[in-house]
Design an enzyme around this catalytic site. Sequence first.
Site, short mmCIF file in Angstrom:
data_model
loop_
_atom_site.label_atom_id
_atom_site.label_comp_id
_atom_site.label_asym_id
_atom_site.label_seq_id
_atom_site.Cartn_x
_atom_site.Cartn_y
_atom_site.Cartn_z
CD GLU A 192 40.60 46.28 36.57
OE1 GLU A 192 41.31 45.83 35.64
OE2 GLU A 192 39.38 46.48 36.44
CB ALA B 194 44.45 42.82 30.69
#
Length: 258
Positions: A112, A65
């Site tokens: 992820e 992220a």
Amino acid sequence: MAYELILTRTEGKVGIVTLNRPKQLNALNNELMDELGAALKAFDADENIGCMIVTGSEKAFAAGADIGAMATYTFSDVYKGDYITRNWETIRSIRKPVIAAVSGFALGGGCELAMMCDFIIAADNAKFGQPEVKLGIIPGAGGTQRLPRAVGKSKAMDLALTGRMMDATEAERSGLVSRVVPLDKLMEESLGAALMISDYSQLAVMAAKESVNRSFEGTLADGVMFERRMFHAMFATADQKEGMDAFVNKRKASFGNK
Ligand code: CAA
């Protein structure tokens, strides 16, 4: 739709999304995740597409992220804004298969995101990890849940608590990735798998995906019952008649997705 942070293209019945923020190692910000979700939804809705591939650059599938974007977020920003859930979870609603073709770093949210795909084909330079602990946070896009299901508790704890990376060989050995190939063969191998899948009955492929996902998300008994019902349902499709007739008569099946 014009995208700024991803590239899209098709090869036969395969829709390919390339994450495209190379200078930031494909750090995943909200804009990119909105675009990725929209592109996958569009491919999912396209009758001519049977499988998708998500990939990045040679150096990075995605290094996580976007830390710069997250640095000033407050609790109320992320809670009220439904951070991660709002757009990252779109990928879970995609019904056709999505393959992650991973080269380079797949860290934090990048790992992820790869795990949210249906399976991972890795280049030999791939590196996986959940280094969030180094930033004073924990994985937030399913890493503490999907990683242990993929590699077992001990290795998932090791990765999440130390923040270390594992290479492609370790990732394959531990079950995170389905295949490891030389970097220059990554797209060829991934495309080969995707083209093969997209030639099968979409009904059978979607039912198989749903059933395997059940094994991840429920109990064994529920999962087996779900699989059995989906298996029974296959006998209501024309594709089942076609596939079995083709086998019995020693010819290639031609599926109409009906
Ligand atoms: N967010 C924002 N920018 C990032 C980034 C990220 N996750 N990862 C790399 N970048 C940027 C760097 O800041 C750098 O930008 P500048 O050139 O403007 O300085 C550029 O990408 C290249 O990175 P490096 O110079 O660091 O490249 P390197 O080859 O030396 O190192 C790396 C590569 C080991 C992947 C290193 O960049 C790194 O550790 N990145 C962060 C990895 C990380 O912590 N990921 C988890 C994020 S948190 C998360 O994902 C939460 C969640 O679960 C949802």
